[in-house]
Design a protein around this motif. Structure first.
Motif, PDB file in Angstrom:
ATOM      1  N   LEU A  17     -35.335  30.417  20.559  1.00 36.06           N
ATOM      2  CA  LEU A  17     -34.613  29.147  20.548  1.00 36.06           C
ATOM      3  C   LEU A  17     -35.573  27.968  20.616  1.00 36.06           C
ATOM      4  O   LEU A  17     -35.425  26.989  19.889  1.00 36.06           O
ATOM      5  CB  LEU A  17     -33.634  29.082  21.724  1.00 36.06           C
ATOM      6  N   ALA A  18     -36.541  28.077  21.527  1.00 40.47           N
ATOM      7  CA  ALA A  18     -37.483  26.972  21.709  1.00 40.47           C
ATOM      8  C   ALA A  18     -38.325  26.754  20.456  1.00 40.47           C
ATOM      9  O   ALA A  18     -38.671  25.618  20.112  1.00 40.47           O
ATOM     10  CB  ALA A  18     -38.383  27.260  22.909  1.00 40.47           C
ATOM     11  N   GLY A  19     -38.645  27.849  19.746  1.00 45.79           N
ATOM     12  CA  GLY A  19     -39.523  27.733  18.593  1.00 45.79           C
ATOM     13  C   GLY A  19     -38.839  27.435  17.282  1.00 45.79           C
ATOM     14  O   GLY A  19     -39.430  26.849  16.383  1.00 45.79           O
ATOM     15  N   GLN A  20     -37.551  27.830  17.157  1.00 44.49           N
ATOM     16  CA  GLN A  20     -36.891  27.732  15.858  1.00 44.49           C
ATOM     17  C   GLN A  20     -35.777  26.694  15.778  1.00 44.49           C
ATOM     18  O   GLN A  20     -35.330  26.361  14.696  1.00 44.49           O
ATOM     19  CB  GLN A  20     -36.315  29.098  15.476  1.00 44.49           C
ATOM     20  N   CYS A  21     -35.279  26.233  16.896  1.00 44.33           N
ATOM     21  CA  CYS A  21     -34.196  25.244  16.823  1.00 44.33           C
ATOM     22  C   CYS A  21     -34.400  24.160  17.859  1.00 44.33           C
ATOM     23  O   CYS A  21     -35.262  24.264  18.730  1.00 44.33           O
ATOM     24  CB  CYS A  21     -32.822  25.911  16.992  1.00 44.33           C
ATOM     25  N   THR A  22     -33.614  23.117  17.754  1.00 45.49           N
ATOM     26  CA  THR A  22     -33.754  21.972  18.654  1.00 45.49           C
ATOM     27  C   THR A  22     -32.479  21.711  19.434  1.00 45.49           C
ATOM     28  O   THR A  22     -32.201  20.581  19.813  1.00 45.49           O
ATOM     29  CB  THR A  22     -34.140  20.713  17.867  1.00 45.49           C
ATOM     30  N   LYS A  41     -15.625  23.921  29.713  1.00 48.98           N
ATOM     31  CA  LYS A  41     -16.320  22.805  29.078  1.00 48.98           C
ATOM     32  C   LYS A  41     -17.151  23.294  27.911  1.00 48.98           C
ATOM     33  O   LYS A  41     -17.592  24.448  27.872  1.00 48.98           O
ATOM     34  CB  LYS A  41     -17.238  22.088  30.080  1.00 48.98           C
ATOM     35  N   THR A  42     -17.364  22.401  26.962  1.00 48.72           N
ATOM     36  CA  THR A  42     -18.296  22.632  25.862  1.00 48.72           C
ATOM     37  C   THR A  42     -19.223  21.421  25.790  1.00 48.72           C
ATOM     38  O   THR A  42     -18.759  20.278  25.799  1.00 48.72           O
ATOM     39  CB  THR A  42     -17.556  22.811  24.529  1.00 48.72           C
ATOM     40  N   LYS A  43     -20.526  21.672  25.742  1.00 48.96           N
ATOM     41  CA  LYS A  43     -21.500  20.589  25.672  1.00 48.96           C
ATOM     42  C   LYS A  43     -22.494  20.859  24.547  1.00 48.96           C
ATOM     43  O   LYS A  43     -22.957  21.983  24.380  1.00 48.96           O
ATOM     44  CB  LYS A  43     -22.251  20.464  27.000  1.00 48.96           C
ATOM     45  N   ARG A  44     -22.775  19.824  23.787  1.00 52.56           N
ATOM     46  CA  ARG A  44     -23.828  19.916  22.771  1.00 52.56           C
ATOM     47  C   ARG A  44     -25.106  19.358  23.369  1.00 52.56           C
ATOM     48  O   ARG A  44     -25.118  18.237  23.895  1.00 52.56           O
ATOM     49  CB  ARG A  44     -23.448  19.124  21.515  1.00 52.56           C
ATOM     50  N   ILE A  45     -26.176  20.143  23.311  1.00 53.48           N
ATOM     51  CA  ILE A  45     -27.447  19.697  23.850  1.00 53.48           C
ATOM     52  C   ILE A  45     -28.515  19.740  22.758  1.00 53.48           C
ATOM     53  O   ILE A  45     -28.451  20.556  21.835  1.00 53.48           O
ATOM     54  CB  ILE A  45     -27.896  20.555  25.057  1.00 53.48           C
ATOM     55  N   THR A  46     -29.472  18.844  22.850  1.00 55.32           N
ATOM     56  CA  THR A  46     -30.604  18.830  21.930  1.00 55.32           C
ATOM     57  C   THR A  46     -31.877  18.761  22.752  1.00 55.32           C
ATOM     58  O   THR A  46     -31.878  18.300  23.902  1.00 55.32           O
ATOM     59  CB  THR A  46     -30.556  17.632  20.970  1.00 55.32           C
ATOM     60  N   TRP A  47     -32.964  19.246  22.178  1.00 56.94           N
ATOM     61  CA  TRP A  47     -34.275  19.081  22.794  1.00 56.94           C
ATOM     62  C   TRP A  47     -35.305  18.936  21.690  1.00 56.94           C
ATOM     63  O   TRP A  47     -35.084  19.330  20.546  1.00 56.94           O
ATOM     64  CB  TRP A  47     -34.614  20.246  23.722  1.00 56.94           C
ATOM     65  N   ALA A  48     -36.440  18.369  22.034  1.00 62.30           N
ATOM     66  CA  ALA A  48     -37.489  18.117  21.038  1.00 62.30           C
ATOM     67  C   ALA A  48     -38.103  19.426  20.570  1.00 62.30           C
ATOM     68  O   ALA A  48     -38.192  20.404  21.317  1.00 62.30           O
ATOM     69  CB  ALA A  48     -38.566  17.210  21.637  1.00 62.30           C
ATOM     70  N   LYS A  49     -38.526  19.451  19.323  1.00 63.31           N
ATOM     71  CA  LYS A  49     -39.175  20.624  18.768  1.00 63.31           C
ATOM     72  C   LYS A  49     -40.458  20.917  19.547  1.00 63.31           C
ATOM     73  O   LYS A  49     -41.217  20.018  19.884  1.00 63.31           O
ATOM     74  CB  LYS A  49     -39.511  20.384  17.289  1.00 63.31           C
ATOM     75  N   GLY A  50     -40.666  22.187  19.858  1.00 59.57           N
ATOM     76  CA  GLY A  50     -41.861  22.571  20.589  1.00 59.57           C
ATOM     77  C   GLY A  50     -41.711  22.525  22.096  1.00 59.57           C
ATOM     78  O   GLY A  50     -42.682  22.721  22.828  1.00 59.57           O
ATOM     79  N   PHE A  73     -23.902  30.551  24.077  1.00 60.15           N
ATOM     80  CA  PHE A  73     -24.703  29.498  23.469  1.00 60.15           C
ATOM     81  C   PHE A  73     -24.750  29.730  21.970  1.00 60.15           C
ATOM     82  O   PHE A  73     -25.039  30.838  21.513  1.00 60.15           O
ATOM     83  CB  PHE A  73     -26.122  29.501  24.037  1.00 60.15           C
ATOM     84  N   LYS A  74     -24.463  28.688  21.196  1.00 59.30           N
ATOM     85  CA  LYS A  74     -24.565  28.759  19.745  1.00 59.30           C
ATOM     86  C   LYS A  74     -25.624  27.761  19.289  1.00 59.30           C
ATOM     87  O   LYS A  74     -25.484  26.556  19.458  1.00 59.30           O
ATOM     88  CB  LYS A  74     -23.235  28.452  19.063  1.00 59.30           C
ATOM     89  N   ALA A  75     -26.720  28.291  18.740  1.00 59.89           N
ATOM     90  CA  ALA A  75     -27.842  27.451  18.324  1.00 59.89           C
ATOM     91  C   ALA A  75     -27.507  26.664  17.068  1.00 59.89           C
ATOM     92  O   ALA A  75     -26.604  27.024  16.307  1.00 59.89           O
ATOM     93  CB  ALA A  75     -29.074  28.323  18.082  1.00 59.89           C
TER      94      ALA A  75
END
Length: 205
Positions: free
Chosen positions: A158-163, A114-123, A188-190
């Protein structure tokens, strides 16, 4: 593909009720302690059936609690939407695996990719990002497993530089006595373009 994800979700259920589920059964693999930046976090996992996976994260230093909920499309933190998750065309990871896995007669049997695209809020906190990536990998995958593979420093970046980014994985299983072992080969590809992995992670249930 939906069948094996549902199967994995059944192995990470808790004795306490999930906010979105009814009765549940105790599993020894439902709790783990994780140290991030010298702070210990306790992760508790709840199976919410077809609705998704809930992770309770307790900061053992302050006692504060974060509740992460991931379903097939939404990521919630303490009841508020902080991101999304969408399944994309599967990325076959077999070429990146140990050669022994692919050999005829191997004890490891491929379940699927499987491949999944995930997003999260900045910070978003590192402890939460680890839980989100673990949930995206499937029911038996944990934040502890993600940190062990990627390292707290990489997750902090990852948490600090990408979403967000893409998680791609192939899942294998192997029967050992009365236990079932699972192996993920994943990467994982950011969104920044930085790639992490491939990693090999395991769970026994």
């Amino acid at each position: 593909m939906k069948k094996y994800v549902a199967m994995l979700l059944t192995v990470v259920i808790m004795s306490a009720p999930c906010a979105y589920a009814g009765d549940s059964v105790v599993s020894k693999s439902n709790q783990s302690i994780l140290t991030i930046n010298h702070v210990q976090y306790q992760y508790n996992y709840f199976n919410c059936g077809d609705d998704g996976t809930q992770v309770k994260i307790t900061n053992l230093k302050t006692g504060s609690i974060d509740n992460v909920f991931v379903d097939n499309s939404t990521i919630l933190l303490n009841g508020k939407k902080i991101g999304t998750i969408t399944e994309e065309k599967s990325c076959e990871m077999t070429k990146d695996t140990d050669s022994n896995i692919a050999k005829k007669g191997s004890v490891w049997k491929k379940v699927g990719s499987k491949t999944k695209r995930i997003t999260w809020a900045k910070g978003t906190a590192v402890a939460v990002v680890a839980a989100v990536i673990g949930a995206a990998l499937g029911g038996a995958a944990t934040g502890n497993m993600v940190v062990a593979a990627m390292g707290a420093a990489a997750l902090g970046t990852l948490a600090g530089q990408c979403t967000g980014g893409k998680v791609s994985y192939t899942l294998y299983k192997s029967k050992v006595g009365k236990f079932m072992r699972y192996k993920w080969v994943w990467k994982f590809k950011a969104n920044t373009g930085d790639s992490y992995g491939p990693y090999r992670s395991y769970a026994t249930v």
